[in-house]
Enzyme design. Structure first.
Site, PDB file in Angstrom:
ATOM      1  CB  CYS A  18       3.899   5.010   4.917  1.00  0.00           C
ATOM      2  SG  CYS A  18       4.480   3.916   6.229  1.00  0.00           S
ATOM      3  CG  HIS A  55      -0.376   0.143   2.519  1.00  0.00           C
ATOM      4  ND1 HIS A  55      -1.113   0.454   3.637  1.00  0.00           N
ATOM      5  CD2 HIS A  55       0.895   0.029   2.962  1.00  0.00           C
ATOM      6  CE1 HIS A  55      -0.332   0.514   4.702  1.00  0.00           C
ATOM      7  NE2 HIS A  55       0.892   0.251   4.318  1.00  0.00           N
ATOM      8  CG  ASP A  78      -1.154 -13.644  -0.147  1.00  0.00           C
ATOM      9  OD1 ASP A  78      -0.339 -12.971   0.526  1.00  0.00           O
ATOM     10  OD2 ASP A  78      -0.854 -14.698  -0.727  1.00  0.00           O
ATOM     11  CG  HIS A  79       1.528 -12.021  -3.034  1.00  0.00           C
ATOM     12  ND1 HIS A  79       1.347 -12.962  -2.052  1.00  0.00           N
ATOM     13  CD2 HIS A  79       2.855 -11.865  -3.195  1.00  0.00           C
ATOM     14  CE1 HIS A  79       2.535 -13.377  -1.632  1.00  0.00           C
ATOM     15  NE2 HIS A  79       3.471 -12.724  -2.306  1.00  0.00           N
ATOM     16  CG  HIS A 134       3.227  -3.599   5.745  1.00  0.00           C
ATOM     17  ND1 HIS A 134       4.232  -3.137   6.559  1.00  0.00           N
ATOM     18  CD2 HIS A 134       2.615  -2.498   5.232  1.00  0.00           C
ATOM     19  CE1 HIS A 134       4.216  -1.818   6.555  1.00  0.00           C
ATOM     20  NE2 HIS A 134       3.249  -1.407   5.749  1.00  0.00           N
ATOM     21  CG  HIS A 158       5.288   0.721   2.168  1.00  0.00           C
ATOM     22  ND1 HIS A 158       4.466   1.801   1.917  1.00  0.00           N
ATOM     23  CD2 HIS A 158       4.942   0.258   3.393  1.00  0.00           C
ATOM     24  CE1 HIS A 158       3.654   1.989   2.958  1.00  0.00           C
ATOM     25  NE2 HIS A 158       3.917   1.062   3.865  1.00  0.00           N
ATOM     26  CD  GLU A 176       1.667  -1.037   8.867  1.00  0.00           C
ATOM     27  OE1 GLU A 176       2.562  -0.201   9.153  1.00  0.00           O
ATOM     28  OE2 GLU A 176       0.498  -0.718   8.592  1.00  0.00           O
TER      29      GLU A 176
END
Length: 135
Positions: free
Chosen positions: A33, A14, A79-80, A41, A39, A124
């Site tokens: 961020c 995000h 996911d991803h 997590h 970036h 996170e």
């Protein structure tokens, strides 16, 4: 009251950025961020349900069933993914962990039967997490 927690994992990217602000203000408030290239997590999600153990099974909820629900409704969905670009919930909402945990709560609530969703903890990083109790 007995509390049962299931932990699952997923990865997502995000960017925290307010389009109404200048680049300087975004950097000041969001720091790294706000990176233009996003970036990622390695999220850990802790889902806690509460209730009285079933007299036949001894379970508040079957932990395997809870795992299947979390994977289907959360992990498989996010996911991803790039939360800003790939997820409709964040087209008009900042994809902060604080907002994300509320989206997760709303997605899981309809599938929790015979007990109550108590808390969602979204980790996170090893040093940053949020908790939401449906308030």
């Amino acid at each position: 009251m007995v509390y049962l927690t299931r932990v699952e994992h997923f990865n997502a990217a995000h960017k925290l950025y307010n389009t109404n602000w200048s680049e300087e203000q975004n950097k000041k408030v969001f720091g790294k961020c706000s990176n233009a290239n996003f970036h990622g997590h390695n999220f850990e999600i802790f889902v806690t349900v509460k209730g009285a153990p079933n007299p036949d099974t001894g379970f508040v909820m079957n932990a395997h069933e809870l795992s299947v629900i979390i994977k289907r409704e959360i992990s498989d969905r996010f996911d991803h993914k790039n939360l800003n670009l790939d997820v409709a919930y964040f087209k008009e909402m900042q994809p902060s962990s604080e907002n994300f945990v509320k989206v997760i709560w709303d997605l899981l609530t309809p599938f929790i039967k015979d007990c109550e969703l108590h808390c969602i903890k979204l980790m996170e990083t090893p040093r940053i997490y949020v908790e939401y109790y449906g308030e």
